[in-house]
Design a protein around this motif. Sequence first.
Motif, PDB file in Angstrom:
ATOM      1  N   GLY A  56       0.820  -1.213   0.000  1.00 20.61           N
ATOM      2  CA  GLY A  56       0.000   0.000   0.000  1.00 20.61           C
ATOM      3  C   GLY A  56       0.849   1.256   0.000  1.00 20.61           C
ATOM      4  O   GLY A  56       0.548   2.221  -0.715  1.00 20.61           O
ATOM      5  N   CYS A  57       1.924   1.261   0.773  1.00 19.38           N
ATOM      6  CA  CYS A  57       2.807   2.427   0.822  1.00 19.38           C
ATOM      7  C   CYS A  57       3.466   2.689  -0.538  1.00 19.38           C
ATOM      8  O   CYS A  57       3.601   3.845  -0.951  1.00 19.38           O
ATOM      9  N   ILE A  58       3.848   1.627  -1.228  1.00 17.73           N
ATOM     10  CA  ILE A  58       4.457   1.795  -2.548  1.00 17.73           C
ATOM     11  C   ILE A  58       3.454   2.421  -3.509  1.00 17.73           C
ATOM     12  O   ILE A  58       3.787   3.346  -4.254  1.00 17.73           O
ATOM     13  N   LEU A  59       2.202   1.951  -3.487  1.00 15.66           N
ATOM     14  CA  LEU A  59       1.185   2.524  -4.362  1.00 15.66           C
ATOM     15  C   LEU A  59       0.908   3.980  -4.019  1.00 15.66           C
ATOM     16  O   LEU A  59       0.719   4.814  -4.913  1.00 15.66           O
ATOM     17  N   VAL A  60       0.879   4.312  -2.734  1.00 19.26           N
ATOM     18  CA  VAL A  60       0.671   5.707  -2.314  1.00 19.26           C
ATOM     19  C   VAL A  60       1.799   6.588  -2.840  1.00 19.26           C
ATOM     20  O   VAL A  60       1.561   7.684  -3.364  1.00 19.26           O
ATOM     21  N   ILE A  61       3.022   6.129  -2.737  1.00 17.17           N
ATOM     22  CA  ILE A  61       4.172   6.912  -3.216  1.00 17.17           C
ATOM     23  C   ILE A  61       4.071   7.169  -4.717  1.00 17.17           C
ATOM     24  O   ILE A  61       4.274   8.302  -5.175  1.00 17.17           O
ATOM     25  N   PHE A  62       3.741   6.133  -5.499  1.00 16.43           N
ATOM     26  CA  PHE A  62       3.615   6.337  -6.940  1.00 16.43           C
ATOM     27  C   PHE A  62       2.428   7.227  -7.283  1.00 16.43           C
ATOM     28  O   PHE A  62       2.509   8.030  -8.213  1.00 16.43           O
ATOM     29  N   GLY A  63       1.342   7.087  -6.548  1.00 15.10           N
ATOM     30  CA  GLY A  63       0.195   7.972  -6.764  1.00 15.10           C
ATOM     31  C   GLY A  63       0.553   9.431  -6.499  1.00 15.10           C
ATOM     32  O   GLY A  63       0.220  10.318  -7.286  1.00 15.10           O
ATOM     33  N   MET A  64       1.268   9.669  -5.398  1.00 13.71           N
ATOM     34  CA  MET A  64       1.695  11.036  -5.056  1.00 13.71           C
ATOM     35  C   MET A  64       2.680  11.584  -6.104  1.00 13.71           C
ATOM     36  O   MET A  64       2.645  12.760  -6.435  1.00 13.71           O
TER      37      MET A  64
END
Length: 179
Positions: free
Chosen positions: A166-174
Amino acid sequence: MNELITITLMAGALGMDAFSVALGMGMLGLRMKRIFIIGLVIGIFHVIMPLIGMATGIWMSSFLGVITIYIGGALLLIIGLQMVYSCFKSEEEPYIRPVGWGLFVFALSVSIDSFSAGLSFGMLGAKTILTVTIIGVFSMVLSWIGLILGSRLQNFVGAYGVFLGGCILVIFGMKLLLP
């Protein structure tokens, strides 16, 4: 090369969700043949779902233009936040038996987030075959690892794997949303 790294990291993040669910499923005491079949089906679903998402994303990007990058980033952010949030829920969800329609429902449920990620990839113009192949292989292999380790590791690793994904997806989304 940069696109390959991004796709690989995203595939790992999506595969971590399948891995964590497979850890729990592995506690059912499955035989190696059943583990192989489950992982293979999950991998196939992780090819089909992002492929459908990418086709939809490509279609949408032809109508929406540059705004699709922001939509894609927002989708990745939402998926990532949902994965992180799910780590903090205390209730246990009942597992579906991984046989027949139960396997179909199980594979669909762990690959549904790949549709949204595929939607984002499609809007961003990622290479279709490369993207769905990497996502499918990562999810299949991580499912096998989760199923095998599930009988040995209890629930300890499961929530941490989903949290990391989830953190990886949040980083790419940001990264997509912020200039």
